[in-house]
Structure formats: C-alpha cells, structure tokens
Design a protein around this motif. Sequence first.
Motif, short mmCIF file in Angstrom:
data_model
loop_
_atom_site.label_atom_id
_atom_site.label_comp_id
_atom_site.label_asym_id
_atom_site.label_seq_id
_atom_site.Cartn_x
_atom_site.Cartn_y
_atom_site.Cartn_z
N SER A 284 26.40 17.81 3.43
CA SER A 284 27.84 17.59 3.59
C SER A 284 28.41 18.33 4.79
O SER A 284 29.40 19.06 4.70
CB SER A 284 28.60 18.00 2.32
OG SER A 284 28.04 17.36 1.21
N SER A 285 27.72 18.18 5.91
CA SER A 285 28.23 18.77 7.16
C SER A 285 28.43 17.63 8.17
O SER A 285 27.74 16.61 8.10
CB SER A 285 27.25 19.81 7.70
OG SER A 285 25.97 19.25 7.83
N HIS A 286 29.37 17.82 9.09
CA HIS A 286 29.73 16.74 10.02
C HIS A 286 29.96 17.32 11.41
O HIS A 286 30.65 18.32 11.55
CB HIS A 286 31.03 16.05 9.60
CG HIS A 286 31.11 15.80 8.13
ND1 HIS A 286 30.60 14.67 7.54
CD2 HIS A 286 31.62 16.56 7.12
CE1 HIS A 286 30.78 14.74 6.23
NE2 HIS A 286 31.40 15.87 5.95
N ILE A 287 29.40 16.65 12.41
CA ILE A 287 29.66 17.05 13.79
C ILE A 287 30.93 16.33 14.25
O ILE A 287 31.10 15.14 14.00
CB ILE A 287 28.49 16.62 14.72
CG1 ILE A 287 27.15 17.19 14.21
CG2 ILE A 287 28.75 17.01 16.18
CD1 ILE A 287 26.99 18.68 14.27
N ASN A 288 31.81 17.04 14.93
CA ASN A 288 33.04 16.42 15.46
C ASN A 288 32.90 16.14 16.94
O ASN A 288 32.51 17.02 17.70
CB ASN A 288 34.24 17.35 15.24
CG ASN A 288 34.43 17.68 13.77
OD1 ASN A 288 34.49 16.77 12.93
ND2 ASN A 288 34.51 18.96 13.45
N GLY A 289 33.26 14.92 17.32
CA GLY A 289 33.24 14.56 18.74
C GLY A 289 31.91 13.98 19.17
O GLY A 289 30.90 14.08 18.44
#
Length: 386
Positions: A284-289
């Motif tokens: 449940s981790s997300h990279i932004n951009g």
Amino acid sequence: MEKRFVYADAAATVPTLPEALLEYEKTAREIWGNPSSQYSVGRAARRRLDECRGRMAELLGANPRRVFFTSGGTEADNWAVVSGARFMKERFGKNKIAVSEVEHPAVINAARALEREGYALEYLPVTPDGAVDIERAAKIIDGEVGIVSVMYANNEIGTIQPIGTLEKMAHSVGAYFMTDAVQAVGSVKLSFRDTGADMMTLSGHKFGAPRGIGALILSDGCEIEPFILGGEQERGMRAGTENLPAAAAMTRALELSLENFDDTERVAGLRNDIAEYIINEIPSSHINGSMKNRICGNLSVSFDGVEGESLMLLLDSRGICVSTGSACSSGAAEPSHVITALGYGRERARGTIRISLPRGATANDAEYIKVCLSECVSRLREITHI
Ligand code: PLP
C-alpha cells in the motif's frame, strides 16, 4: 543495522560546498569594496562582480547584461511575477495571470497578491503525472493573459514540465513566459536561451552556494520594472549593495555542479532503486509523479494509513532527514497543494514524504533508507491499528 546519518532533503537545501565557502571567504576578505565606489577597491569589486555575472551567464546560456543577482529564489520569483504582470497590464491592458497549480508558494502567493489588486488569476491544471495538462492549458492561455508562470521542475514531486510547449503557447498570445528553475539549476543541464523563456529564476543554496543569493535572468526583449527601489545597483533594476562574496560563491558552486554532472545519473539510479524497493516490498505504497521526467534525486511517496509527519519524525530518530510536502510549507496544517493537484485526496497527501537524495549520495545511504523506511512504516501501521 547500525545507526547512520543520511541527509535526503536536497530539495530543501544542500550543504555549502567547501570550495564555494572558500570563494566566499576569499572574496569577502580580499575584495571587500563597494562595487558602486569609484576608487580602486570599489572598481576591483565591480570587476569581480561582472566576472561572476559573465560566468553565470556563460554557464546558463544567458546574456550577462540580463543576469540580475537577488537575495534568493523567493525574491526573484516575486519580482518576475509581480513586475511581469504589471508591465503587461500597463503596456497592453492584459489583466490575466496563469500559473500552474503546482508552483512554489513564492510564485503562487505573488500571483494571489496580484489577484487581490484586481488581476484575474487562472491556475493551469496538471495530469496525475504532475505535468501541466497541455489541452486544458490551451483553453486558459488566451489573449487576456499577460504572464504564464510554470516551474522548470517541481520541488515536491520533481516533475520536469513541458516548458518548450508552454513557452510557445504563452508567446502565441503575446504573454511573457516565466520559469522558476530553482530546483532545476544544478540538477538538469539547461540553457536559458533554449528554454525560450522571458524570465528564469534560480537560488544558490540549492546547488551548493550559501543562503541569500539567487538570480533573475531575463531575455533580451523582456522589459520589466525594478522590484526593490533605491540606488542604481544591478543596472538600476535591483537596488541594494551587491552581495559580492555570495555571488562569487554561487558562481563557483554552479561551475562545480556542472563539472560533476555525471553524478546525477548515478543518483537517479539510487533513487530508482529505492522506488522499486518501496513498491515491491512495502504494501500500500504509491509513488507520486512521473518516474521518467523527474529531477535526479527526487522521490515523492505516499503510504496508506501512515501520517507523513510521524514517518518523517521516526526516520529522523534513525538519522534520516526527509520532508513532508515541501520544507517551506511543512508545519502548515493543510496537506500539500501539489499532491492534491495530482487528483489524490487529502489522506494520500497526508501520508506523503519527499526523499531527495543529494549529489554524492551512496549505495549505503540508499540501503539504509530502504531498511529504515520498511521498519518505520510497519511500526507506524502497527501503532495505528492497535
Ligand atoms: N522555488 C522553488 C521551486 C523552490 O523549491 C524554492 C525553495 O524551496 C524557492 C522557489 C524559494 O527559494 P529560496 O529558498 O532561495 O527563497
């Protein structure tokens, strides 16, 4: 794992380079005259200042007569936006300002101040990648717009903007195009001329100079009014006795960061390695951009069910410096305007940290960040689920 100190907040500032510090000290000691004085020590200071201006211009692809030293990025941004908008209104009756939704507060708040004076302020939306949405921008940038301001690279998510396209859009309606290159200079090889921009800003402490020095660069045809009024310094465009030691240190820092430019690729490799680890190993981790058009050390990442602020503090207790949102606005209760502009909710924005590796970061630093991140995120999730 043994505790280490790892500085991973290069987007906030970087340590002053020893060579830049030496240059500062030497200049302050040996060339201490006021560049406006007519006698020999003053003339020596004027010569050195002009040398620095010339070298900065050479390194950045600009005309030395159009490089104006300022106290930093914020002053340069304020000057460009406010004076650019006023010139366009007075000369051509253009009353609109268009800035991207993800600009630094130094641009957004200057634009808001103009809005309170009666200018119409439009925000250019971004796609989930963080780049300005060109189709939507085309509908906003019309003949009423006097100035378009879009940063070269974002300070929170590192996204490099489609400057070339935006510059053409602005010029096609007779507007000025301004780009805040504070995060780009030193991380991206850029030429001011090639950007096609009318104005570009930079800040020395982001690439190894001391605080308190930056610059506004103008194209040959760009006419704006002075912003700080007083004496005739900086061709009458920016009053106040020039900070020659800092200008000399900034020039040296820029030379060095461009000389060691190959290091940016290595740092980007370490950043990608951390990103891959996070996505594969921390649920449940997300990279932004965008991971493609991004400055080398930057990684903005969100963890579900975790407060970015708590994670930053826990990492600090392990010796790792990262930030939540941008350093300039952390401490503010509102979640980052950049993360929310990507279309994500406030929860995701609250669970975000920014890792920005400096030049010279090592593989051991990256390993340590990976291990500590994994442990700290698990720990915080355990606590919140009790
Ligand atoms: N613009 C951007 C994109 C920045 O990241 C910063 C600082 O974080 C600034 C402007 C302000 O620069 P300074 O700290 O030199 O005032």
